[in-house]
Design a protein around this motif. Structure first.
Motif, PDB file in Angstrom:
ATOM      1  N   SER A 180      40.422  38.462  46.612  1.00 13.63           N
ATOM      2  CA  SER A 180      41.582  38.238  46.515  1.00 13.63           C
ATOM      3  C   SER A 180      41.897  36.755  47.627  1.00 13.63           C
ATOM      4  N   TYR A 181      41.772  36.353  47.936  1.00 10.81           N
ATOM      5  CA  TYR A 181      42.641  34.514  47.803  1.00 10.81           C
ATOM      6  C   TYR A 181      42.731  34.149  46.810  1.00 10.81           C
ATOM      7  N   GLU A 182      41.540  34.066  45.640  1.00  5.47           N
ATOM      8  CA  GLU A 182      42.294  33.820  44.432  1.00  5.47           C
ATOM      9  C   GLU A 182      43.644  34.116  44.238  1.00  5.47           C
ATOM     10  N   ASN A 183      43.732  34.985  44.152  1.00  6.93           N
ATOM     11  CA  ASN A 183      44.909  35.680  43.426  1.00  6.93           C
ATOM     12  C   ASN A 183      46.378  36.563  44.136  1.00  6.93           C
ATOM     13  N   GLY A 184      45.673  36.314  45.606  1.00 10.71           N
ATOM     14  CA  GLY A 184      46.993  36.573  46.382  1.00 10.71           C
ATOM     15  C   GLY A 184      47.084  38.075  46.493  1.00 10.71           C
ATOM     16  N   GLN A 185      45.394  39.111  46.778  1.00  8.97           N
ATOM     17  CA  GLN A 185      45.936  40.123  46.321  1.00  8.97           C
ATOM     18  C   GLN A 185      46.038  40.525  48.044  1.00  8.97           C
ATOM     19  N   GLY A 186      46.269  41.181  48.424  1.00  6.92           N
ATOM     20  CA  GLY A 186      46.455  41.744  49.911  1.00  6.92           C
ATOM     21  C   GLY A 186      46.548  40.194  50.883  1.00  6.92           C
ATOM     22  N   VAL A 187      46.342  39.170  50.287  1.00  6.76           N
ATOM     23  CA  VAL A 187      46.883  38.439  51.303  1.00  6.76           C
ATOM     24  C   VAL A 187      47.152  37.231  50.778  1.00  6.76           C
ATOM     25  N   LYS A 188      47.801  36.317  51.832  1.00  8.40           N
ATOM     26  CA  LYS A 188      48.520  35.052  50.501  1.00  8.40           C
ATOM     27  C   LYS A 188      47.015  33.856  50.538  1.00  8.40           C
ATOM     28  N   GLN A 189      48.111  33.455  48.687  1.00  7.57           N
ATOM     29  CA  GLN A 189      46.860  32.842  48.226  1.00  7.57           C
ATOM     30  C   GLN A 189      46.334  31.502  49.017  1.00  7.57           C
ATOM     31  N   ASP A 190      44.880  31.249  49.153  1.00  2.00           N
ATOM     32  CA  ASP A 190      44.222  30.330  49.583  1.00  2.00           C
ATOM     33  C   ASP A 190      43.275  30.007  49.217  1.00  2.00           C
ATOM     34  N   TYR A 191      43.286  28.749  48.087  1.00  2.00           N
ATOM     35  CA  TYR A 191      42.057  28.063  47.121  1.00  2.00           C
ATOM     36  C   TYR A 191      40.938  28.040  48.350  1.00  2.00           C
ATOM     37  N   ASN A 192      41.208  27.677  49.355  1.00  2.00           N
ATOM     38  CA  ASN A 192      40.000  27.147  50.354  1.00  2.00           C
ATOM     39  C   ASN A 192      39.288  27.809  50.743  1.00  2.00           C
ATOM     40  N   GLN A 193      40.273  28.533  51.016  1.00  2.00           N
ATOM     41  CA  GLN A 193      39.266  30.095  51.456  1.00  2.00           C
ATOM     42  C   GLN A 193      38.542  31.126  50.426  1.00  2.00           C
ATOM     43  N   ALA A 194      39.338  30.880  49.090  1.00  2.00           N
ATOM     44  CA  ALA A 194      39.066  31.584  47.946  1.00  2.00           C
ATOM     45  C   ALA A 194      37.319  30.805  47.735  1.00  2.00           C
ATOM     46  N   ILE A 195      37.382  29.847  47.625  1.00  2.00           N
ATOM     47  CA  ILE A 195      36.394  28.669  47.867  1.00  2.00           C
ATOM     48  C   ILE A 195      34.754  28.981  48.989  1.00  2.00           C
ATOM     49  N   TYR A 196      35.319  29.350  49.958  1.00  2.00           N
ATOM     50  CA  TYR A 196      34.698  30.144  50.946  1.00  2.00           C
ATOM     51  C   TYR A 196      34.327  31.121  51.128  1.00  2.00           C
ATOM     52  N   TRP A 197      35.406  31.738  50.469  1.00  2.00           N
ATOM     53  CA  TRP A 197      33.874  33.090  50.731  1.00  2.00           C
ATOM     54  C   TRP A 197      33.264  33.102  49.167  1.00  2.00           C
ATOM     55  N   TYR A 198      33.492  32.936  47.920  1.00  2.00           N
ATOM     56  CA  TYR A 198      32.307  32.651  46.532  1.00  2.00           C
ATOM     57  C   TYR A 198      31.219  31.651  47.477  1.00  2.00           C
ATOM     58  N   GLN A 199      31.513  30.979  47.741  1.00  2.00           N
ATOM     59  CA  GLN A 199      30.371  30.000  47.850  1.00  2.00           C
ATOM     60  C   GLN A 199      29.245  30.465  48.582  1.00  2.00           C
ATOM     61  N   GLN A 200      30.012  31.750  50.172  1.00  2.00           N
ATOM     62  CA  GLN A 200      29.363  32.321  51.226  1.00  2.00           C
ATOM     63  C   GLN A 200      28.176  33.783  49.551  1.00  2.00           C
ATOM     64  N   SER A 201      29.104  33.667  49.012  1.00  2.00           N
ATOM     65  CA  SER A 201      28.720  35.424  48.235  1.00  2.00           C
ATOM     66  C   SER A 201      27.187  34.397  47.235  1.00  2.00           C
ATOM     67  N   ALA A 202      27.741  33.572  46.676  1.00  2.00           N
ATOM     68  CA  ALA A 202      27.043  32.911  46.381  1.00  2.00           C
ATOM     69  C   ALA A 202      25.657  31.612  46.534  1.00  2.00           C
ATOM     70  N   GLN A 203      25.324  31.486  47.356  1.00  2.00           N
ATOM     71  CA  GLN A 203      24.275  31.220  48.212  1.00  2.00           C
ATOM     72  C   GLN A 203      23.078  31.988  48.155  1.00  2.00           C
ATOM     73  N   GLN A 204      24.101  33.310  48.091  1.00  2.00           N
ATOM     74  CA  GLN A 204      23.661  34.707  48.650  1.00  2.00           C
ATOM     75  C   GLN A 204      22.719  35.193  46.655  1.00  2.00           C
ATOM     76  N   GLY A 205      22.906  34.457  45.739  1.00  2.00           N
ATOM     77  CA  GLY A 205      22.419  34.562  44.393  1.00  2.00           C
ATOM     78  C   GLY A 205      23.411  35.951  44.242  1.00  2.00           C
ATOM     79  N   TYR A 206      24.544  36.363  44.165  1.00  2.00           N
ATOM     80  CA  TYR A 206      25.194  37.024  44.016  1.00  2.00           C
ATOM     81  C   TYR A 206      26.238  36.307  42.224  1.00  2.00           C
ATOM     82  N   PRO A 207      25.360  36.622  41.044  1.00  2.00           N
ATOM     83  CA  PRO A 207      25.453  35.716  39.911  1.00  2.00           C
ATOM     84  C   PRO A 207      28.204  35.951  39.737  1.00  2.00           C
ATOM     85  N   ASP A 208      28.135  36.972  39.779  1.00  2.00           N
ATOM     86  CA  ASP A 208      29.919  37.078  39.809  1.00  2.00           C
ATOM     87  C   ASP A 208      30.147  35.226  40.533  1.00  2.00           C
ATOM     88  N   ALA A 209      30.150  35.461  42.230  1.00  2.00           N
ATOM     89  CA  ALA A 209      30.815  34.266  42.764  1.00  2.00           C
ATOM     90  C   ALA A 209      29.904  33.143  42.483  1.00  2.00           C
TER      91      ALA A 209
END
Length: 328
Positions: A180-209
């Motif tokens: 949502s943050y990377e593409n600005g879907q429902g929120v203002k586009q914010d790459y920093n927030q996109a990276i933060y949430w991807y990292q939170q998910s990725a650290q839990q082992g989610y391959p898509d993230a």
């Protein structure tokens, strides 16, 4: 980077990831490249052109592209650009699951549990559970709001529920919030927030993230371009069987110096080629043509260029024809 790889880089990824995206994607999509078809469909979807989004998702899905199958299933479930059709939603999600896409399993289970498209009773139950801090209910409620199922569509509420679930560690919610943050879907586009949430998910082992986070570092979106970090996250996804990461790993290693990195580039292009990826086949042909990570072998180069061409990649056709002309 030698000419063939430079041409491939610009043809497949673009000299800049955000420049002329539509024209390049459309060209590759029309050539039959499934990755491009899926990306073009996503671009149309974000523009709310659901008719073209459905068309390109379906073309990629019919080639076995799991992300396209997943998105097409969700479109049929939500009734965006197509008639609401539970049977087709389930069919395409099942295809994606067979291809190894983990979030499709969750989506399918959600649909099967709520075949009545979220009754008022179900919505009320989710709302009550969400108020009590149930992350799963918050996530499911975010989907109901996002797709307008059983409740009036409301992107603000969807993001609010999604954020609450993400903050509690729900890894798919974290991934979706990153998108949502990377593409600005429902929120203002914010790459920093996109990276933060991807990292939170990725650290839990989610391959898509992990894959998406690798892409941020690979292209330098919201962060300084860093091929080593891109490799780390792509590798995490690839080791879980996320085959979309294979060719990008090859490119990332190709941008580093040293014979060991060239060997790794060859390894990952080979893995992508084994999966029938047109770009992987093309790049493997380039490795054999240029002697990157392997011994030069024009016969094998021609073979892989031809296979890339057969899968609709124009660069493969041109490279095959070039080698064929040299043999005359």
């Amino acid at each position: 980077m030698t000419n063939i790889f430079k041409q491939a880089w610009e043809g497949l990824f673009g000299s800049s990831p955000k420049n002329d995206v539509d024209s390049k994607l459309k060209k590759l999509a029309e050539q039959g490249q499934a990755d491009a078809q899926c990306d073009l469909a996503q671009a149309y979807y974000e523009q709310e052109n659901y008719t073209l989004a459905k068309m390109w998702f379906q073309q990629a899905a019919e080639q076995g592209h799991t992300r396209a199958q997943h998105e097409l299933g969700l479109m049929f479930f939500a009734g965006h650009g197509v008639a609401h059709n539970i049977e087709l939603a389930q069919y395409w999600l099942e295809q994606a699951i067979e291809g190894g896409r983990s979030d499709s399993l969750f989506a399918l289970e959600n649909i099967r549990e709520n075949t009545n498209a979220y009754s008022q009773e179900r919505i009320y139950f989710l709302q009550e559970q969400a108020k009590q801090g149930d992350a799963e209910a918050q996530f499911e409620l975010s989907l109901a709001y996002y797709y307008g199922q059983g409740i009036e569509q409301n992107f603000d509420q969807a993001i609010l529920c999604l954020t609450k679930a993400a903050e509690q560690g729900h890894f798919i919610a974290q991934y979706n919030l990153g998108i949502s943050y990377e593409n600005g879907q429902g929120v203002k586009q914010d790459y920093n927030q996109a990276i933060y949430w991807y990292q939170q998910s990725a650290q839990q082992g989610y391959p898509d993230a992990q894959y998406n986070l690798g892409g941020m570092y690979f292209h330098g979106i919201g962060v300084k371009q860093d091929y080593q970090k891109a490799i780390f996250w792509y590798d995490q996804a690839a080791e879980q069987g996320y085959d979309g990461a294979y060719v990008n790993l090859g490119f990332a290693y190709l941008n580093l110096e040293g014979s060991e990195n060239m060997d790794q580039a060859f390894k990952w292009f080979s893995k992508a080629a084994d999966e029938g990826d047109a770009s992987g086949l093309y790049m493997l042909g380039g490795c054999y043509m240029e002697g990157i990570g392997t011994t030069k072998n024009l016969t094998l180069a021609k073979k892989y260029f031809g296979q890339a061409c057969d899968r609709g990649l124009q660069e493969g056709c041109e490279a095959y024809q070039d080698l064929h002309n040299r043999e005359r």
